[in-house]
Design a protein around this motif. Structure first.
Motif, PDB file in Angstrom:
ATOM      1  N   GLY A 189       0.681  -1.287   0.049  1.00 21.05           N
ATOM      2  CA  GLY A 189      -0.056   0.044  -0.109  1.00 21.05           C
ATOM      3  C   GLY A 189       0.974   1.374   0.012  1.00 21.05           C
ATOM      4  N   LYS A 190       2.139   1.295  -0.302  1.00 21.22           N
ATOM      5  CA  LYS A 190       3.062   2.208  -0.150  1.00 21.22           C
ATOM      6  C   LYS A 190       3.237   2.796  -1.896  1.00 21.22           C
ATOM      7  CE  LYS A 190       4.951   0.773   3.922  1.00 21.22           C
ATOM      8  NZ  LYS A 190       4.546   1.380   4.858  1.00 21.22           N
ATOM      9  N   THR A 191       2.476   3.219  -2.348  1.00 17.31           N
ATOM     10  CA  THR A 191       2.602   3.527  -3.794  1.00 17.31           C
ATOM     11  C   THR A 191       3.644   4.472  -4.167  1.00 17.31           C
ATOM     12  OG1 THR A 191       0.058   3.462  -3.764  1.00 17.31           O
ATOM     13  CG2 THR A 191       1.222   4.521  -5.736  1.00 17.31           C
ATOM     14  N   ARG A 192       3.786   5.669  -3.355  1.00 17.73           N
ATOM     15  CA  ARG A 192       4.788   6.582  -3.681  1.00 17.73           C
ATOM     16  C   ARG A 192       6.492   5.956  -3.535  1.00 17.73           C
ATOM     17  NH1 ARG A 192       1.237   9.086  -0.889  1.00 17.73           N
ATOM     18  NH2 ARG A 192       0.007  11.140  -1.981  1.00 17.73           N
ATOM     19  N   MET A 193       6.543   5.196  -2.258  1.00 18.63           N
ATOM     20  CA  MET A 193       7.874   4.540  -2.316  1.00 18.63           C
ATOM     21  C   MET A 193       7.909   3.499  -3.433  1.00 18.63           C
ATOM     22  SD  MET A 193       7.888   3.873   1.844  1.00 18.63           S
ATOM     23  CE  MET A 193       9.863   3.511   1.717  1.00 18.63           C
ATOM     24  N   ALA A 194       6.773   2.588  -3.916  1.00 19.65           N
ATOM     25  CA  ALA A 194       7.266   1.908  -4.861  1.00 19.65           C
ATOM     26  C   ALA A 194       7.420   2.534  -5.954  1.00 19.65           C
ATOM     27  CB  ALA A 194       5.819   1.017  -5.123  1.00 19.65           C
ATOM     28  N   ILE A 195       7.060   3.460  -6.560  1.00 19.22           N
ATOM     29  CA  ILE A 195       7.342   4.258  -7.812  1.00 19.22           C
ATOM     30  C   ILE A 195       8.884   4.673  -7.798  1.00 19.22           C
ATOM     31  CG2 ILE A 195       6.733   6.351  -9.234  1.00 19.22           C
ATOM     32  CD1 ILE A 195       3.890   6.028  -8.532  1.00 19.22           C
ATOM     33  N   PHE A 196       9.023   5.361  -6.473  1.00 19.65           N
ATOM     34  CA  PHE A 196      10.459   6.066  -6.473  1.00 19.65           C
ATOM     35  C   PHE A 196      11.495   4.889  -6.160  1.00 19.65           C
ATOM     36  CE2 PHE A 196       8.499   9.747  -4.849  1.00 19.65           C
ATOM     37  CZ  PHE A 196       9.078  10.726  -5.880  1.00 19.65           C
ATOM     38  N   SER A 197      11.032   3.533  -5.710  1.00 20.45           N
ATOM     39  CA  SER A 197      12.104   2.482  -5.504  1.00 20.45           C
ATOM     40  C   SER A 197      12.522   1.962  -6.927  1.00 20.45           C
ATOM     41  CB  SER A 197      11.480   1.512  -4.777  1.00 20.45           C
ATOM     42  OG  SER A 197      10.342   0.722  -5.470  1.00 20.45           O
ATOM     43  N   VAL A 198      11.711   2.099  -8.224  1.00 16.76           N
ATOM     44  CA  VAL A 198      12.068   1.887  -9.222  1.00 16.76           C
ATOM     45  C   VAL A 198      13.209   2.493  -9.793  1.00 16.76           C
ATOM     46  CG1 VAL A 198      11.564   1.973 -11.829  1.00 16.76           C
ATOM     47  CG2 VAL A 198       9.755   1.395 -10.060  1.00 16.76           C
TER      48      VAL A 198
END
Length: 253
Positions: free
Chosen positions: A173-182
């Motif tokens: 549920g951590k959308t922003r962290m998932a995007i930046f982790s790319v």
């Protein structure tokens, strides 16, 4: 400054990306200034209409993005042409993402609470492009040595592992962290060790029989949202303007 620009931007061929990012940010800011003036009934600006149809600025944005995108593909990496098409693409992307919420909801929600998604999309896009401009490559490829880069297996395995990390963080549920982790895989590692948000697929799957974990997850999410929702909303209001109050709020309900 000139030496830094030459060594880090021009020589690696990143000038079109810098121009596109600059045009993207400036177009969004100028557009928001104009729309806020129109909303306040000030200045010489007004809504564009054709035959009684309100033409949203996402329409010229799509045209500019298409022209800039195909032009950039057809032109060489260096030269005036690539710079011009990069600016056109940045302008088009800025106009399109400024009305991202309208595309998402298929409704004119520009000045509503749902319209905040447009500001979030613009800020997120600008941050990601800024990281790429700074030298970060997707899925941590920039952290590999030249020998590892020459090994196709190492590159593929690194991309796959970091992609799975991003998916795991997204499932929490951590959308922003998932995007930046790319772009920055270390962020994905942080997201993996932290508790999932309540209601996320991860929480439903792994916290179902762990009441203490569910309670800790809910408490952490509550404190996080309480801490950051206010500053985030004020920042969004500063950039995009304050949304219109909903009827319930206007009536004090």
């Amino acid at each position: 400054m000139g030496h830094w620009l030459q060594r880090n931007i021009i020589e690696p061929g990143k000038l079109p990306l810098l121009l596109a990012l600059t045009a993207f940010v400036l177009t969004f800011l100028i557009t928001r200034v104009i729309t806020r003036l129109i909303r306040a009934g000030r200045g010489p600006f007004g809504n564009v209409k054709a035959g009684g149809l309100h033409i949203h600025h996402v329409v010229p944005g799509v045209v500019l993005a298409i022209v800039g995108g195909f032009g950039a593909v057809a032109s060489s990496r260096h030269g005036l042409g690539s710079a011009v098409f990069a600016v056109l693409f940045g302008m088009g992307a800025g106009l399109v993402l400024d009305e991202f919420a309208l595309i998402l909801h298929l409704d004119d929600v520009y000045w509503t609470e749902e319209g905040r998604k447009s500001v979030e999309a613009v800020v997120l896009t600008a941050a990601l492009v800024g990281l790429m401009l700074s030298g970060f490559s997707p899925f941590g490829v920039n952290d590999m040595s030249q020998q590892e880069l020459n090994d196709r297996g190492s590159v593929i395995s690194t991309v796959v592992v970091n992609f799975l990390f991003s998916l795991a963080v997204l499932s929490k549920g951590k959308t922003r962290m998932a995007i930046f982790s790319v772009i920055v895989p270390f962020i994905g590692l942080i997201g993996l060790v932290r508790l999932a948000r309540p209601g996320s697929p991860w929480a439903k799957r792994f916290y179902r029989r762990r009441p203490r974990a569910r309670a800790r997850s809910a408490l952490r999410a509550y404190h996080h949202d309480r801490r950051w929702v206010g500053p985030r909303r004020r920042f969004q209001d500063l950039l995009g303007g304050k949304p219109d109050p909903t009827p319930d709020r206007a009536l004090g309900r």
